[in-house]
Enzyme design. Structure first.
Site, PDB file in Angstrom:
ATOM      1  N   SER A 179       3.852  -9.081   6.224  1.00  9.95           N
ATOM      2  CA  SER A 179       2.868 -10.119   6.564  1.00  9.95           C
ATOM      3  C   SER A 179       1.683 -10.102   5.620  1.00  9.95           C
ATOM      4  O   SER A 179       1.032 -11.129   5.419  1.00  9.95           O
ATOM      5  CB  SER A 179       2.385  -9.938   8.005  1.00  9.95           C
ATOM      6  OG  SER A 179       1.573  -8.786   8.108  1.00  9.95           O
ATOM      7  N   SER A 201       4.675   6.286   1.329  1.00  9.54           N
ATOM      8  CA  SER A 201       3.837   7.362   1.865  1.00  9.54           C
ATOM      9  C   SER A 201       2.408   7.045   1.473  1.00  9.54           C
ATOM     10  O   SER A 201       1.961   5.888   1.565  1.00  9.54           O
ATOM     11  CB  SER A 201       4.305   8.707   1.320  1.00  9.54           C
ATOM     12  OG  SER A 201       3.514   9.756   1.800  1.00  9.54           O
ATOM     13  N   TYR A 243      -3.615   9.947  10.809  1.00 14.72           N
ATOM     14  CA  TYR A 243      -2.837   9.177   9.820  1.00 14.72           C
ATOM     15  C   TYR A 243      -2.181  10.111   8.807  1.00 14.72           C
ATOM     16  O   TYR A 243      -0.999   9.979   8.475  1.00 14.72           O
ATOM     17  CB  TYR A 243      -3.766   8.175   9.123  1.00 14.72           C
ATOM     18  CG  TYR A 243      -3.148   7.443   7.962  1.00 14.72           C
ATOM     19  CD1 TYR A 243      -2.064   6.582   8.130  1.00 14.72           C
ATOM     20  CD2 TYR A 243      -3.665   7.588   6.665  1.00 14.72           C
ATOM     21  CE1 TYR A 243      -1.508   5.898   7.061  1.00 14.72           C
ATOM     22  CE2 TYR A 243      -3.128   6.896   5.595  1.00 14.72           C
ATOM     23  CZ  TYR A 243      -2.043   6.056   5.794  1.00 14.72           C
ATOM     24  OH  TYR A 243      -1.505   5.380   4.721  1.00 14.72           O
ATOM     25  N   LYS A 283       1.784  10.741   7.491  1.00 14.80           N
ATOM     26  CA  LYS A 283       2.263  10.635   6.102  1.00 14.80           C
ATOM     27  C   LYS A 283       2.815  11.976   5.602  1.00 14.80           C
ATOM     28  O   LYS A 283       3.767  11.995   4.823  1.00 14.80           O
ATOM     29  CB  LYS A 283       1.142  10.099   5.199  1.00 14.80           C
ATOM     30  CG  LYS A 283       0.757   8.636   5.495  1.00 14.80           C
ATOM     31  CD  LYS A 283       1.898   7.656   5.186  1.00 14.80           C
ATOM     32  CE  LYS A 283       1.518   6.207   5.434  1.00 14.80           C
ATOM     33  NZ  LYS A 283       2.601   5.256   5.179  1.00 14.80           N
TER      34      LYS A 283
HETATM   35  P1  NAP Z   1      -1.757  -3.988   5.670  1.00 14.18           P
HETATM   36  O1  NAP Z   1      -2.158  -5.126   4.778  1.00 14.18           O
HETATM   37  O2  NAP Z   1      -2.546  -3.748   6.906  1.00 14.18           O
HETATM   38  O3  NAP Z   1      -0.219  -4.155   6.012  1.00 14.18           O
HETATM   39  C1  NAP Z   1       0.412  -3.391   7.007  1.00 14.18           C
HETATM   40  C2  NAP Z   1       1.711  -4.065   7.357  1.00 14.18           C
HETATM   41  O4  NAP Z   1       2.409  -3.257   8.336  1.00 14.18           O
HETATM   42  C3  NAP Z   1       1.497  -5.428   8.005  1.00 14.18           C
HETATM   43  O5  NAP Z   1       2.499  -6.302   7.552  1.00 14.18           O
HETATM   44  C4  NAP Z   1       1.670  -5.131   9.486  1.00 14.18           C
HETATM   45  O6  NAP Z   1       2.064  -6.249  10.268  1.00 14.18           O
HETATM   46  C5  NAP Z   1       2.799  -4.123   9.387  1.00 14.18           C
HETATM   47  N1  NAP Z   1       3.044  -3.448  10.656  1.00 14.18           N
HETATM   48  C6  NAP Z   1       2.209  -2.695  11.399  1.00 14.18           C
HETATM   49  N2  NAP Z   1       2.829  -2.310  12.545  1.00 14.18           N
HETATM   50  C7  NAP Z   1       4.081  -2.843  12.505  1.00 14.18           C
HETATM   51  C8  NAP Z   1       5.189  -2.826  13.375  1.00 14.18           C
HETATM   52  N3  NAP Z   1       5.153  -2.197  14.556  1.00 14.18           N
HETATM   53  N4  NAP Z   1       6.330  -3.470  13.003  1.00 14.18           N
HETATM   54  C9  NAP Z   1       6.405  -4.137  11.835  1.00 14.18           C
HETATM   55  N5  NAP Z   1       5.358  -4.230  10.977  1.00 14.18           N
HETATM   56  C10 NAP Z   1       4.223  -3.580  11.310  1.00 14.18           C
HETATM   57  O7  NAP Z   1      -1.830  -2.602   4.866  1.00 14.18           O
HETATM   58  P2  NAP Z   1      -1.060  -2.119   3.559  1.00 14.18           P
HETATM   59  O8  NAP Z   1      -2.047  -1.383   2.745  1.00 14.18           O
HETATM   60  O9  NAP Z   1      -0.291  -3.205   2.926  1.00 14.18           O
HETATM   61  O10 NAP Z   1      -0.073  -1.017   4.202  1.00 14.18           O
HETATM   62  C11 NAP Z   1       1.309  -0.975   3.909  1.00 14.18           C
HETATM   63  C12 NAP Z   1       1.761   0.487   3.786  1.00 14.18           C
HETATM   64  O11 NAP Z   1       1.083   1.098   2.698  1.00 14.18           O
HETATM   65  C13 NAP Z   1       1.456   1.359   5.020  1.00 14.18           C
HETATM   66  O12 NAP Z   1       2.547   2.195   5.287  1.00 14.18           O
HETATM   67  C14 NAP Z   1       0.263   2.175   4.573  1.00 14.18           C
HETATM   68  O13 NAP Z   1       0.181   3.411   5.251  1.00 14.18           O
HETATM   69  C15 NAP Z   1       0.575   2.352   3.097  1.00 14.18           C
HETATM   70  N6  NAP Z   1      -0.555   2.708   2.262  1.00 14.18           N
HETATM   71  C16 NAP Z   1      -1.640   1.892   2.157  1.00 14.18           C
HETATM   72  C17 NAP Z   1      -2.714   2.273   1.370  1.00 14.18           C
HETATM   73  C18 NAP Z   1      -3.950   1.414   1.222  1.00 14.18           C
HETATM   74  O14 NAP Z   1      -4.997   1.944   0.807  1.00 14.18           O
HETATM   75  N7  NAP Z   1      -3.906   0.138   1.487  1.00 14.18           N
HETATM   76  C19 NAP Z   1      -2.681   3.493   0.678  1.00 14.18           C
HETATM   77  C20 NAP Z   1      -1.559   4.294   0.811  1.00 14.18           C
HETATM   78  C21 NAP Z   1      -0.505   3.902   1.595  1.00 14.18           C
HETATM   79  P3  NAP Z   1       1.001  -7.097  11.162  1.00 14.18           P
HETATM   80  O15 NAP Z   1       0.320  -8.039  10.223  1.00 14.18           O
HETATM   81  O16 NAP Z   1       1.854  -7.769  12.176  1.00 14.18           O
HETATM   82  O17 NAP Z   1       0.048  -6.100  11.755  1.00 14.18           O
END
Ligand code: NAP
Length: 279
Positions: A14, A134, A148, A152
């Site tokens: 999304s 991760s 969190y 991870k």
């Molecule tokens: P984000 O924009 O908040 O995206 C998170 C995504 O996960 C959204 O599409 C959300 O959907 C989805 N999600 C949450 N719960 C879910 C569920 N029960 N079933 C299906 N989808 C679900 O954040 P992002 O940064 O892109 O995060 C994506 C991944 O990257 C995560 O695993 C996060 O831990 C990892 N990550 C992020 C960062 C960072 O700094 N941004 C750094 C390291 C790792 P909804 O819109 O419906 O909530």
């Protein structure tokens, strides 16, 4: 047997990183199944060449149905990108236990279950790629990110086990460890910080501020497209790496953690957010 299916299934498309991966892979000619728990949030990805499926990693039936759909259409899920996840921030004492359980259900059990569901198809065709999103938080625990980080760290362990167990079936497992990436991630994490009844109020405020500031930094933070590029490398390399690190902190912090003593590393952490309590 003919050519193996290389169809890609991505969770959590999304917004943020999942969406960027779907767009990049579709524009690069990959067959992409973008998924989200709110299908309307990915409706526009159709124009960008993606197939779309509902998938909530907290709902086993929806995970099964999505994998069955791809298997019916393509023979197998060729590439799984486990990405759906969020950060539960807050001091360990203050965070509601159900909130921690939910973070594990999503970030850890969601990844594990998706791998279990796609592996029979990958083994049948003798080829598959699994990329687990991760984080640098899977290597280093920063202030306020205990719950969190625990999820991870668990993903790192699961991925290490899986890599060893499935290589002989032609399935390769890679871990991607981004540092701060400008997405909805920090806003969601900061909104979920619990009320703390005094003892942790200042700490929580400092944690939220530090995380928001990191996202603003040109030097420290990256964009979702940087992660998408890395995922494309991981799934197209003939011999994919075990771990891919994205952003400067993702490369630097694990090295600091390794070379510094626990006490010296805690002293560094104190420069990031003043610890709670007076001593
Ligand atoms: P984000 O924009 O908040 O995206 C998170 C995504 O996960 C959204 O599409 C959300 O959907 C989805 N999600 C949450 N719960 C879910 C569920 N029960 N079933 C299906 N989808 C679900 O954040 P992002 O940064 O892109 O995060 C994506 C991944 O990257 C995560 O695993 C996060 O831990 C990892 N990550 C992020 C960062 C960072 O700094 N941004 C750094 C390291 C790792 P909804 O819109 O419906 O909530």
């Amino acid at each position: 047997m003919g050519e193996p299916s290389k169809a890609v299934l991505i969770t959590g498309c999304s917004s943020g990183i999942g969406r960027a991966i779907a767009e990049r892979l579709a524009s690069g000619g990959h067959r992409v199944y973008a998924t989200a728990r709110r299908p309307e949030s990915i409706a526009d990805l159709k124009e960008k060449g993606c197939e779309m499926l509902p998938l909530d990693v907290l709902d086993d039936e929806s995970m099964r149905a999505a994998v069955a759909h791809v298997e019916e259409a393509e023979g197998a899920v060729g590439v799984l990108v486990n990405n759906a996840g969020y950060g539960q921030s807050g001091a360990i004492e203050a965070v509601p236990i159900d909130a921690v359980r939910r973070n594990f259900e999503t970030n850890v059990f969601g990844y594990l279950r998706m791998a279990q569901l796609v592996l029979p198809g990958m083994r049948r065709q003798g080829w598959g790629r699994i990329v687990n999103m991760s984080s640098v938080a899977g290597r280093v625990t920063m202030p306020g990110s205990g719950p969190y980080s625990a999820t991870k760290f668990a993903i790192e362990a699961l991925s290490d086990a899986l890599r060893f167990e499935v290589k002989g079936f032609g399935v390769r497992v890679s871990i991607v460890e981004p540092g701060p990436i400008r997405t909805h991630f920090t806003a969601t994490a900061n909104a979920g910080i619990p009320d703390a009844d005094g003892a942790y109020t200042d700490y929580h405020a400092a944690v939220a501020r530090a995380d928001a500031e990191a996202d603003q930094s040109k030097l420290l933070a990256g964009d979702p497209e940087d992660v998408a590029k890395t995922v494309e490398q991981a799934i197209t390399a003939r011999n994919p790496r075990t771990r891919y690190r994205v952003t400067v902190p993702a490369r630097l912090l694990p090295t600091m953690r390794r070379v510094l003593s626990d006490r010296a590393f805690d002293a560094f952490l104190r420069t990031q957010a003043p610890p709670p309590g007076a001593r």
